[in-house]
Design a protein around this motif. Sequence first.
Motif, PDB file in Angstrom:
ATOM      1  N   THR A  95      65.989  71.590  30.366  1.00  0.00           N
ATOM      2  CA  THR A  95      66.712  70.893  29.307  1.00  0.00           C
ATOM      3  C   THR A  95      68.207  71.073  29.554  1.00  0.00           C
ATOM      4  OG1 THR A  95      66.813  72.855  27.902  1.00  0.00           O
ATOM      5  CG2 THR A  95      64.872  71.430  27.666  1.00  0.00           C
ATOM      6  N   LYS A  96      69.027  70.420  28.735  1.00  0.00           N
ATOM      7  CA  LYS A  96      70.468  70.589  28.856  1.00  0.00           C
ATOM      8  C   LYS A  96      70.854  72.053  28.653  1.00  0.00           C
ATOM      9  CE  LYS A  96      74.819  68.495  27.347  1.00  0.00           C
ATOM     10  NZ  LYS A  96      75.447  67.455  26.489  1.00  0.00           N
ATOM     11  N   GLU A  97      70.120  72.711  27.763  1.00  0.00           N
ATOM     12  CA  GLU A  97      70.407  74.111  27.461  1.00  0.00           C
ATOM     13  C   GLU A  97      70.033  75.017  28.623  1.00  0.00           C
ATOM     14  OE1 GLU A  97      70.650  71.717  24.125  1.00  0.00           O
ATOM     15  OE2 GLU A  97      68.808  72.003  25.305  1.00  0.00           O
ATOM     16  N   THR A  98      68.863  74.812  29.214  1.00  0.00           N
ATOM     17  CA  THR A  98      68.458  75.677  30.337  1.00  0.00           C
ATOM     18  C   THR A  98      69.294  75.384  31.576  1.00  0.00           C
ATOM     19  OG1 THR A  98      66.685  74.170  31.080  1.00  0.00           O
ATOM     20  CG2 THR A  98      66.096  75.904  29.474  1.00  0.00           C
ATOM     21  N   GLN A  99      69.668  74.116  31.768  1.00  0.00           N
ATOM     22  CA  GLN A  99      70.534  73.779  32.900  1.00  0.00           C
ATOM     23  C   GLN A  99      71.874  74.496  32.778  1.00  0.00           C
ATOM     24  OE1 GLN A  99      72.742  70.065  33.170  1.00  0.00           O
ATOM     25  NE2 GLN A  99      71.700  69.569  35.091  1.00  0.00           N
ATOM     26  N   ALA A 100      72.369  74.618  31.556  1.00  0.00           N
ATOM     27  CA  ALA A 100      73.667  75.257  31.322  1.00  0.00           C
ATOM     28  C   ALA A 100      73.649  76.745  31.664  1.00  0.00           C
ATOM     29  CB  ALA A 100      74.092  75.064  29.873  1.00  0.00           C
TER      30      ALA A 100
ATOM     31  N   PRO B 194      68.418  68.473  36.230  1.00  0.00           N
ATOM     32  CA  PRO B 194      68.061  69.262  37.417  1.00  0.00           C
ATOM     33  C   PRO B 194      69.097  70.354  37.694  1.00  0.00           C
ATOM     34  CG  PRO B 194      68.082  66.892  37.893  1.00  0.00           C
ATOM     35  CD  PRO B 194      68.766  67.090  36.590  1.00  0.00           C
ATOM     36  N   PHE B 195      68.678  71.385  38.439  1.00  0.00           N
ATOM     37  CA  PHE B 195      69.602  72.476  38.753  1.00  0.00           C
ATOM     38  C   PHE B 195      70.066  72.458  40.205  1.00  0.00           C
ATOM     39  CE2 PHE B 195      65.379  74.224  39.644  1.00  0.00           C
ATOM     40  CZ  PHE B 195      65.566  74.894  40.846  1.00  0.00           C
ATOM     41  N   ALA B 196      69.401  71.677  41.066  1.00  0.00           N
ATOM     42  CA  ALA B 196      69.769  71.651  42.485  1.00  0.00           C
ATOM     43  C   ALA B 196      69.614  70.253  43.056  1.00  0.00           C
ATOM     44  CB  ALA B 196      68.906  72.631  43.278  1.00  0.00           C
ATOM     45  N   THR B 197      70.382  69.985  44.105  1.00  0.00           N
ATOM     46  CA  THR B 197      70.291  68.729  44.859  1.00  0.00           C
ATOM     47  C   THR B 197      69.990  69.081  46.307  1.00  0.00           C
ATOM     48  OG1 THR B 197      71.902  67.655  43.415  1.00  0.00           O
ATOM     49  CG2 THR B 197      71.539  66.653  45.580  1.00  0.00           C
ATOM     50  N   ILE B 198      68.950  68.478  46.859  1.00  0.00           N
ATOM     51  CA  ILE B 198      68.501  68.830  48.204  1.00  0.00           C
ATOM     52  C   ILE B 198      68.495  67.593  49.100  1.00  0.00           C
ATOM     53  CG2 ILE B 198      66.614  69.790  49.588  1.00  0.00           C
ATOM     54  CD1 ILE B 198      65.767  71.325  47.041  1.00  0.00           C
TER      55      ILE B 198
ATOM     56  N   GLY C  31      75.195  67.551  36.653  1.00  0.00           N
ATOM     57  CA  GLY C  31      75.225  68.982  36.395  1.00  0.00           C
ATOM     58  C   GLY C  31      74.478  69.922  37.312  1.00  0.00           C
ATOM     59  N   THR C  32      74.058  69.478  38.503  1.00  0.00           N
ATOM     60  CA  THR C  32      73.369  70.421  39.390  1.00  0.00           C
ATOM     61  C   THR C  32      74.371  71.422  39.958  1.00  0.00           C
ATOM     62  OG1 THR C  32      73.550  69.058  41.401  1.00  0.00           O
ATOM     63  CG2 THR C  32      71.610  68.721  40.019  1.00  0.00           C
TER      64      THR C  32
END
Length: 209
Positions: free
Chosen positions: A5-10, A51-55, A102-103
């Motif tokens: 979520t936006k919160e966990t991504q933050a 997402p938290f990463a871009t691969i 936001g990754t």
Amino acid sequence: MKAHTKETQATMTPEKSLRFLKEGNLRFQNNLKANRNILEQVNDTREGQFPFATILSCIDSRVSAELVFDQGLGDIFSIRIAGNFINKDILGSMEFACKLAGTKLLVVLGHTSCGAVKGACDNAKLGNLTHMLSHIKPAIDAVTEPKDESRRNSSNSQFVDNVAAKNVLLNMGRIIAESSVLAEMVNHKEIKIVGGMYDVKTGAVDFYE
């Protein structure tokens, strides 16, 4: 396990994001999976993605980033092109993923026994493939051994893998050199760029940090 979520991504940092991928790859190597309800993740992500990463990885059918790192829907942006190299369109995708979506982590992922690298080493010619493989030539030139031209081709698996690894490192550098947006984010420690090599024989990813 729910989708981000936006919160966990933050709460994600570049270091934490890398740790998540390393842990996921260990699960993959051990034939384990995080407990996910995919249909629930479909529902979780219906209004947006965080997402938290871009691969950036190759199109090779053995190297699916979501599987290799045991990630679910909404966890990573996956950019795929044969030979996992950078161009303006891919840089634009990375800028969107990091600056706007936001990754926190950018990964350039190569792999052993890469067909695109083999084709470039053999100077393959075929339609649009010829132009595409030219992007890998700098990595071939940068690998100086062996000097014997008869061993600088796809028949030499070690040479192929050395070129693939050099290709990862060169493209990591190109991201910084060719994208002021991403370079600024790295300088401000908002994101981190790492490389990796996936071993098609073992399923393990060796990271270059």
